[in-house]
Design an enzyme around this catalytic site. Sequence first.
Site, PDB file in Angstrom:
ATOM      1  N   ARG B  29     -35.807  31.278  52.980  1.00 20.85           N
ATOM      2  CA  ARG B  29     -35.514  30.885  51.592  1.00 20.85           C
ATOM      3  C   ARG B  29     -35.292  32.125  50.711  1.00 20.85           C
ATOM      4  O   ARG B  29     -34.181  32.451  50.341  1.00 20.85           O
ATOM      5  CB  ARG B  29     -36.665  30.016  51.038  1.00 20.85           C
ATOM      6  CG  ARG B  29     -36.296  29.243  49.771  1.00 20.85           C
ATOM      7  CD  ARG B  29     -36.478  30.025  48.476  1.00 20.85           C
ATOM      8  NE  ARG B  29     -37.849  30.525  48.309  1.00 20.85           N
ATOM      9  CZ  ARG B  29     -38.177  31.435  47.400  1.00 20.85           C
ATOM     10  NH1 ARG B  29     -37.266  31.933  46.579  1.00 20.85           N
ATOM     11  NH2 ARG B  29     -39.424  31.864  47.301  1.00 20.85           N
ATOM     12  N   HIS B 225     -47.454  38.683  47.325  1.00 18.47           N
ATOM     13  CA  HIS B 225     -46.030  38.724  47.672  1.00 18.47           C
ATOM     14  C   HIS B 225     -45.498  40.078  47.192  1.00 18.47           C
ATOM     15  O   HIS B 225     -45.122  40.240  46.036  1.00 18.47           O
ATOM     16  CB  HIS B 225     -45.321  37.562  46.962  1.00 18.47           C
ATOM     17  CG  HIS B 225     -43.877  37.419  47.300  1.00 18.47           C
ATOM     18  ND1 HIS B 225     -43.389  36.359  48.029  1.00 18.47           N
ATOM     19  CD2 HIS B 225     -42.799  38.197  47.034  1.00 18.47           C
ATOM     20  CE1 HIS B 225     -42.076  36.481  48.178  1.00 18.47           C
ATOM     21  NE2 HIS B 225     -41.698  37.594  47.579  1.00 18.47           N
ATOM     22  N   CYS B 258     -32.228  44.182  48.355  1.00 19.37           N
ATOM     23  CA  CYS B 258     -32.689  45.087  47.319  1.00 19.37           C
ATOM     24  C   CYS B 258     -31.509  45.267  46.377  1.00 19.37           C
ATOM     25  O   CYS B 258     -30.370  45.360  46.817  1.00 19.37           O
ATOM     26  CB  CYS B 258     -33.075  46.418  47.936  1.00 19.37           C
ATOM     27  SG  CYS B 258     -33.296  47.717  46.727  1.00 19.37           S
TER      28      CYS B 258
END
Lengths: 318, 318
Positions: B29, B225, B258
């Site tokens: 996801r 996270h 990124c």
Amino acid sequence: MTTPELGLPMAVPAPGLPATVRIHEVGARDGLQNEKATVPTEVKAEFIRRLAEAGLTTVEATSFVHPKWVPQLADAEQLFPLVRDLSDLSGTALPVLVPNERGLDRALALGATRIAVFASATESFAKANLNRTVDEALAMFVPVVDRAKAQRAHVRGYLSMCFGDPWEGPVPVAQVVRVCRALVDMGCDELSLGDTIGVATPGHVRALLAALGGAGVPVSALGVHFHDTYGQALANTLAALQHGVTTVDASAGGLGGCPYAKSATGNLATEDLVWMLRGLGIDTGVDLDRLIATSVWMADRLGRPSPSRTVRALSHKE
Amino acid sequence: MTTPELGLPMAVPAPGLPATVRIHEVGARDGLQNEKATVPTEVKAEFIRRLAEAGLTTVEATSFVHPKWVPQLADAEQLFPLVRDLSDLSGTALPVLVPNERGLDRALALGATRIAVFASATESFAKANLNRTVDEALAMFVPVVDRAKAQRAHVRGYLSMCFGDPWEGPVPVAQVVRVCRALVDMGCDELSLGDTIGVATPGHVRALLAALGGAGVPVSALGVHFHDTYGQALANTLAALQHGVTTVDASAGGLGGCPYAKSATGNLATEDLVWMLRGLGIDTGVDLDRLIATSVWMADRLGRPSPSRTVRALSHKE
């Protein structure tokens, strides 16, 4: 997008960590030694000078090894005099690697005051790298260290394969402690515990440091040298800091080839280390912006991007 | 050269760490959502299936967000039924992101039993990502969580920008605690503390976790996270484990772009995390070889190498 000017990382100290850390910068020696294309002596000198100007207080300069073994550092005699003044100008320590008495002679003749020897914790690597057993290599270093100490030189003992060995697998802690003890006993002022293949994890780091303490090796004499092959270097560094270690080896821009992939790193990148230490409120004296600029400059000379995550993030501003 | 078969990393537990860690795998996801080229639904399903077969017990499957906002995940309706059987076959938890009541309806209609909402700790990101104030977003989630809980669904609350924000700089701990408290109070079973731009360092992590504990949020309800933008993710994870956190988000192969550089990572790579946990003797149930094979397979589908250091090291054997 994110910069230190924006106040990031936010400095939030954690209990039980040292107030200052000395970074032992190895980019100019360990970082460059495996480069295939010869880096001009003037570029190396400029690199070392820029590292010192970025605030690094210990910049390992070169190796007085036989040119046959490390062709990239065959210019040690020409290079060292070009940077020697830094020790007077800015007090920068400029250690050099010496493999044997001949290397020591060459280094001392040029005015080196800090030398390093390079031992192995495993028989396999001692054989592969030094063509000797572990104990034969230690015996070879005894007169080197003796004579260096007689000249009041500071002596660092590098120890390779402290956690795992590509031929032997896991390296028993007791085996590492025995070689460390021998290096301290022969007069080394400082040890650098190398995770040469990058396989260490934080519990293993802690166990080795605890065992060394139990064997009477003071933590103040210990440096750590982690590789980022499996991405573990900074977590291992945190574990070492929590144990009281205050000397950490790192390589500007993450220089130092990985045997596996072009853009993967070997050495812990100094910038990633400085980011963490800055976030922890631990003083290093390093100007991160100048350091990144230096690594980008060197990466341009080498013709490929730095593998340091921090360099990549901060040198690609949008 | 170095492989787990050689017994590396050596498992050396460290005191005070949890015995087991649950990895919340976000590659399918969070990892894929920013991919420009559309990944075929069958490839996504195969990816999720392989992740489950590698031993990951929680595999976030997709997002029931409006296709306009995340075109890559526009196939949620087609994808979810293709993998739903995994929850019966292997007990794999398959959470899905739902942005609002409409998304919840779609997810519940397909039999989802675990949902996640996505909040922001900062006003700037709430505005940019949700076009609402922080409190307006929280208010929007209240009926979503209410209705999900009424259906006995498990609810995870993601919280972005818990450490730094690209517009606001450092994010005060108290501000994050307030939003966490609101998410718990509305019925979230679990929170995921996101370092969306990767600027956190271990002392900051520790400070936030301590403050949450002080505010009555149990550590058992907290996941972390971290992003590896500055290379800090694994050191931050270690700090979180030391504080008792047992749920860690990671992305197979480090998937998740990124914003700065093609090969730099966003999300912590699951393989790098598994390497550390394995070294610490912490059980995750993950088969590292199968996971790496899965990430290499997915990297081939995406046409570029995985940024995970562990994947690179172990998939380039000599």
